[in-house]
Design a protein around this motif. Structure first.
Motif, PDB file in Angstrom:
ATOM      1  N   ARG A   1       0.840  -1.211   0.000  1.00  0.00           N
ATOM      2  CA  ARG A   1       0.000   0.000   0.000  1.00  0.00           C
ATOM      3  C   ARG A   1       0.871   1.257   0.000  1.00  0.00           C
ATOM      4  N   LEU A   2       1.928   1.236   0.768  1.00  0.00           N
ATOM      5  CA  LEU A   2       2.823   2.408   0.779  1.00  0.00           C
ATOM      6  C   LEU A   2       3.425   2.629  -0.604  1.00  0.00           C
ATOM      7  N   MET A   3       3.793   1.543  -1.260  1.00  0.00           N
ATOM      8  CA  MET A   3       4.398   1.669  -2.593  1.00  0.00           C
ATOM      9  C   MET A   3       3.375   2.138  -3.626  1.00  0.00           C
ATOM     10  N   GLN A   4       2.107   1.865  -3.329  1.00  0.00           N
ATOM     11  CA  GLN A   4       1.056   2.329  -4.239  1.00  0.00           C
ATOM     12  C   GLN A   4       0.570   3.732  -3.862  1.00  0.00           C
ATOM     13  N   GLY A   5       1.201   4.328  -2.849  1.00  0.00           N
ATOM     14  CA  GLY A   5       0.815   5.668  -2.409  1.00  0.00           C
ATOM     15  C   GLY A   5      -0.469   5.677  -1.609  1.00  0.00           C
ATOM     16  N   LYS A   6      -0.848   4.505  -1.084  1.00  0.00           N
ATOM     17  CA  LYS A   6      -2.082   4.405  -0.290  1.00  0.00           C
ATOM     18  C   LYS A   6      -1.733   4.349   1.193  1.00  0.00           C
ATOM     19  N   VAL A   7      -2.760   4.574   2.007  1.00  0.00           N
ATOM     20  CA  VAL A   7      -2.542   4.540   3.455  1.00  0.00           C
ATOM     21  C   VAL A   7      -2.741   3.103   3.940  1.00  0.00           C
ATOM     22  N   PRO A   8      -1.774   2.535   4.647  1.00  0.00           N
ATOM     23  CA  PRO A   8      -1.921   1.154   5.126  1.00  0.00           C
ATOM     24  C   PRO A   8      -3.076   1.005   6.117  1.00  0.00           C
ATOM     25  N   ALA A   9      -3.723  -0.135   6.064  1.00  0.00           N
ATOM     26  CA  ALA A   9      -4.846  -0.400   6.974  1.00  0.00           C
ATOM     27  C   ALA A   9      -4.314  -0.861   8.323  1.00  0.00           C
ATOM     28  N   PRO A  10      -5.055  -0.574   9.403  1.00  0.00           N
ATOM     29  CA  PRO A  10      -4.615  -1.071  10.721  1.00  0.00           C
ATOM     30  C   PRO A  10      -4.591  -2.603  10.712  1.00  0.00           C
ATOM     31  N   PRO A  11      -3.583  -3.193  11.296  1.00  0.00           N
ATOM     32  CA  PRO A  11      -3.440  -4.647  11.188  1.00  0.00           C
ATOM     33  C   PRO A  11      -4.314  -5.432  12.157  1.00  0.00           C
ATOM     34  N   SER A  12      -4.602  -6.660  11.791  1.00  0.00           N
ATOM     35  CA  SER A  12      -5.170  -7.633  12.716  1.00  0.00           C
ATOM     36  C   SER A  12      -4.131  -8.744  12.799  1.00  0.00           C
ATOM     37  N   LEU A  13      -3.683  -9.030  13.996  1.00  0.00           N
ATOM     38  CA  LEU A  13      -2.567  -9.965  14.159  1.00  0.00           C
ATOM     39  C   LEU A  13      -2.981 -11.143  15.032  1.00  0.00           C
ATOM     40  N   VAL A  14      -2.364 -12.285  14.806  1.00  0.00           N
ATOM     41  CA  VAL A  14      -2.744 -13.485  15.558  1.00  0.00           C
ATOM     42  C   VAL A  14      -1.514 -14.260  16.017  1.00  0.00           C
ATOM     43  N   ASN A  15      -1.736 -15.076  17.024  1.00  0.00           N
ATOM     44  CA  ASN A  15      -0.689 -16.003  17.452  1.00  0.00           C
ATOM     45  C   ASN A  15      -1.321 -17.255  18.054  1.00  0.00           C
ATOM     46  N   THR A  16      -0.757 -18.398  17.711  1.00  0.00           N
ATOM     47  CA  THR A  16      -1.115 -19.650  18.377  1.00  0.00           C
ATOM     48  C   THR A  16       0.170 -20.393  18.657  1.00  0.00           C
ATOM     49  N   CYS A  17       0.324 -20.869  19.875  1.00  0.00           N
ATOM     50  CA  CYS A  17       1.519 -21.646  20.224  1.00  0.00           C
ATOM     51  C   CYS A  17       1.103 -22.977  20.825  1.00  0.00           C
TER      52      CYS A  17
ATOM     53  N   PRO B   1       4.055 -37.263  23.932  1.00  0.00           N
ATOM     54  CA  PRO B   1       3.702 -37.551  22.538  1.00  0.00           C
ATOM     55  C   PRO B   1       2.206 -37.427  22.244  1.00  0.00           C
ATOM     56  N   GLY B   2       1.351 -37.785  23.185  1.00  0.00           N
ATOM     57  CA  GLY B   2      -0.096 -37.670  22.945  1.00  0.00           C
ATOM     58  C   GLY B   2      -0.740 -36.663  23.882  1.00  0.00           C
ATOM     59  N   TYR B   3      -0.004 -35.651  24.271  1.00  0.00           N
ATOM     60  CA  TYR B   3      -0.489 -34.713  25.296  1.00  0.00           C
ATOM     61  C   TYR B   3      -0.055 -33.305  24.877  1.00  0.00           C
ATOM     62  N   GLY B   4      -1.001 -32.560  24.271  1.00  0.00           N
ATOM     63  CA  GLY B   4      -0.673 -31.218  23.806  1.00  0.00           C
ATOM     64  C   GLY B   4      -1.393 -30.138  24.602  1.00  0.00           C
ATOM     65  N   ILE B   5      -0.832 -28.944  24.621  1.00  0.00           N
ATOM     66  CA  ILE B   5      -1.493 -27.782  25.219  1.00  0.00           C
ATOM     67  C   ILE B   5      -1.248 -26.589  24.280  1.00  0.00           C
ATOM     68  N   SER B   6      -2.077 -25.564  24.412  1.00  0.00           N
ATOM     69  CA  SER B   6      -1.898 -24.433  23.490  1.00  0.00           C
ATOM     70  C   SER B   6      -2.325 -23.118  24.129  1.00  0.00           C
ATOM     71  N   VAL B   7      -1.848 -22.042  23.533  1.00  0.00           N
ATOM     72  CA  VAL B   7      -2.301 -20.701  23.877  1.00  0.00           C
ATOM     73  C   VAL B   7      -2.523 -19.971  22.550  1.00  0.00           C
ATOM     74  N   ALA B   8      -3.635 -19.224  22.466  1.00  0.00           N
ATOM     75  CA  ALA B   8      -3.932 -18.498  21.228  1.00  0.00           C
ATOM     76  C   ALA B   8      -4.410 -17.096  21.575  1.00  0.00           C
ATOM     77  N   ALA B   9      -4.121 -16.134  20.713  1.00  0.00           N
ATOM     78  CA  ALA B   9      -4.584 -14.756  20.948  1.00  0.00           C
ATOM     79  C   ALA B   9      -4.736 -14.021  19.620  1.00  0.00           C
ATOM     80  N   VAL B  10      -5.678 -13.070  19.611  1.00  0.00           N
ATOM     81  CA  VAL B  10      -5.833 -12.159  18.479  1.00  0.00           C
ATOM     82  C   VAL B  10      -5.476 -10.774  19.017  1.00  0.00           C
ATOM     83  N   TYR B  11      -4.803  -9.986  18.194  1.00  0.00           N
ATOM     84  CA  TYR B  11      -4.289  -8.698  18.671  1.00  0.00           C
ATOM     85  C   TYR B  11      -4.852  -7.559  17.833  1.00  0.00           C
ATOM     86  N   LYS B  12      -5.018  -6.408  18.487  1.00  0.00           N
ATOM     87  CA  LYS B  12      -5.436  -5.207  17.756  1.00  0.00           C
ATOM     88  C   LYS B  12      -4.577  -4.034  18.248  1.00  0.00           C
ATOM     89  N   LEU B  13      -4.727  -2.945  17.517  1.00  0.00           N
ATOM     90  CA  LEU B  13      -3.963  -1.748  17.848  1.00  0.00           C
ATOM     91  C   LEU B  13      -4.804  -0.805  18.688  1.00  0.00           C
TER      92      LEU B  13
END
Ligand SMILES: Cc1cc2nc3c(=O)[nH]c(=O)nc-3n(C[C@H](O)[C@H](O)[C@H](O)COP(=O)(O)OP(=O)(O)OC[C@H]3O[C@@H](n4cnc5c(N)ncnc54)[C@H](O)[C@@H]3O)c2cc1C
Length: 430
Positions: free
Chosen positions: A352-368, A374-386
């Motif tokens: 967008r910057l290269m096209q001379g446009k204004v970048p949009a606010p991001p939506s970001l994610v993470n999952t770990c 071996p058969g026992y998993g756990i996780s953490v997940a989050a969505v992020y905003k500005l």
């Protein structure tokens, strides 16, 4: 939330669009390509390869050059599984063939040694100089070896691996574990925050304990921690009690966990409560942004790179974007998923910057995901905003594996972890 283009950015776009004059420094390229805008990406790991691929996917008119020394990139995700005997090195190896052949990313296997932010150039160890319109830097981490007396890069490469960059370090610690005498202990020494992959040392302790239980009777994992608490602690502790009993012992910093010095000849570490001996000693030193970020003056006093959270553009050097572990991304952890998410957001913003446009606010994610067994998993997940506080987690979006998850759910999480790895590596390098 939108970001206005600076006069300098507009000026460069106009110059490039009008006559390609701003790109005239592309020595040896044809007049047709001299008009083409170019992004150079430093680092072909989770952040850099994602950014390179997604720029080409979203706007094939932009030329992308990726600089990465390794022709095979070994992922840190699942490297703990290799140490635990559940995977092999070939299972965590990624190549750049698809980026080159399908997405026409120019991949140069070399190391960036210097960035000239005023001239928009990157110097490579091999002697080449690259010009860019925008630069994306995703060099990952480097280690502050001096923080622990007696520790050094040589000690890490010979006797006490950190195994916090996958590759030869993963092979070294895996070999050491196989050569461990039954009854000898494995010491894992995680650093204080912030560091790459906050659950990483504890997944490692789990999978090493799983290996010891089967192969080295009488051996234990002792975690000597520089912290008072750690990521997913309740879930890990519950899993450890269930699967490993007293095979894993965790000591907080205030309980003699903090490592003050190491003696590689004696294979001991010194803590406030005295020395501890190990047959295998995994010292994970404090970390900072990769060296090139220091060379280029992209870091602040914290040793990490401050960025504009909309575009991940450096607040120190305009025109240079820093993503992944090296940047300061608010509440986002330093993870491969976060780096990839930032790589995609930055790809869109740069276009967008290269096209001379204004970048949009991001939506970001993470999952770990972490494997406790071996058969026992756990996780953490989050969505992020500005927000005005920077990048923050959205309340109610994401969360942790429930503490009361039953065996079926934990087995499903382990299956999802395998799916997660296949999906993200295919998304980035496939
Ligand atoms: C044991 C362990 C387990 C992990 N497990 C997970 C997990 O399950 N899930 C998850 O999301 N994350 C996990 N992570 C974290 C993840 O590996 C990192 O957060 C991620 O790799 C960060 O991406 P990056 O692009 O910043 O750096 P990297 O992926 O490390 O990529 C950096 C690249 O830059 C290159 N480079 C550096 N300097 C230069 C230079 N001067 N010129 C050219 N190239 C350069 C390097 O060669 C490297 O290839 C784990 C980490 C560890 C240590």
């Amino acid at each position: 939330m939108g970001q206005k283009l600076t006069r300098r950015e507009f000026g460069k776009l106009f110059a490039a669009g009008a006559a390609g004059s701003a790109l005239g420094a592309f020595g040896g390229v044809t007049p047709l390509f001299a008009q083409q805008k170019r992004v150079v990406v430093i680092g072909g790991g989770f952040g850099g390869a994602s950014a390179a691929k997604y720029i080409r996917k979203l706007d094939p008119s932009i030329a992308v050059t990726l600089v990465e020394p390794a022709s095979t990139f070994y992922t840190c995700p699942f490297s703990n599984w290799v140490m635990g005997g559940l995977k092999e090195m070939k299972d965590i190896a990624q190549t750049f063939d698809v980026l080159k052949n399908k997405f026409q990313v120019e991949v140069i296997h070399d190391t960036a040694t210097e960035i000239d932010a005023a001239k928009n150039t990157v110097k490579l160890k091999g002697g080449k100089t690259l010009n860019y319109d925008r630069l994306i830097v995703s060099p990952g981490i480097d280690f502050n070896y001096d923080a622990i007396e007696g520790y050094s890069e040589e000690v890490a490469n010979s006797q006490m691996p950190h195994a916090y960059k996958a590759g030869p370090q993963t092979e070294l610690i895996t070999r050491q574990l196989s050569e461990l005498k039954a009854g000898e202990n494995v010491l894992i020494c995680p650093p204080d925050n912030p560091f790459r992959c906050p659950p990483g040392p504890y997944e490692r302790a789990s999978l090493v304990a799983n290996y010891l239980k089967k192969n080295k009777p009488g051996s234990k994992v002792i975690i000597l921690d520089a912290k008072e608490k750690f990521s997913k602690q309740g879930l890990f502790t519950k899993g450890w009690e269930k699967l490993y009993g007293d095979v894993i012992e965790w000591r907080a910093a205030s309980m003699g966990g903090k490592v003050l010095s190491v003696d590689s000849a004696a294979m001991t570490v010194e803590t406030e409560f005295g020395p501890e001996k190990g047959g295998v000693i995994n010292v994970i030193p404090p970390q900072q942004a990769g060296k090139i970020a220091f060379n280029a003056g992209l870091v602040d006093a914290s040793g990490w790179c401050p960025i504009n959270p909309i575009t991940f553009e450096s607040t120190i050097h305009p025109g240079i974007h820093v993503i992944g572990d090296a940047c300061i991304a608010g509440k986002m952890p330093k993870s491969g998923f976060a780096a990839s998410s930032q790589g995609k957001v930055t790809a869109a913003g740069v276009i967008r910057l290269m096209q001379g446009k204004v970048p949009a606010p991001p939506s970001l994610v993470n999952t770990c995901y972490s494997l406790v067994g071996p058969g026992y998993g756990i996780s953490v997940a989050a969505v992020y905003k500005l927000t005005s506080d920077g990048i923050v987690g959205i309340e109610g979006a994401g969360g942790l594996t429930p503490m009361d998850a039953d065996d079926d759910q934990l087995t499903e999480e382990a299956t999802y972890a395998r799916g997660w790895y296949n999906n993200i590596t295919q998304d980035i390098w496939g």
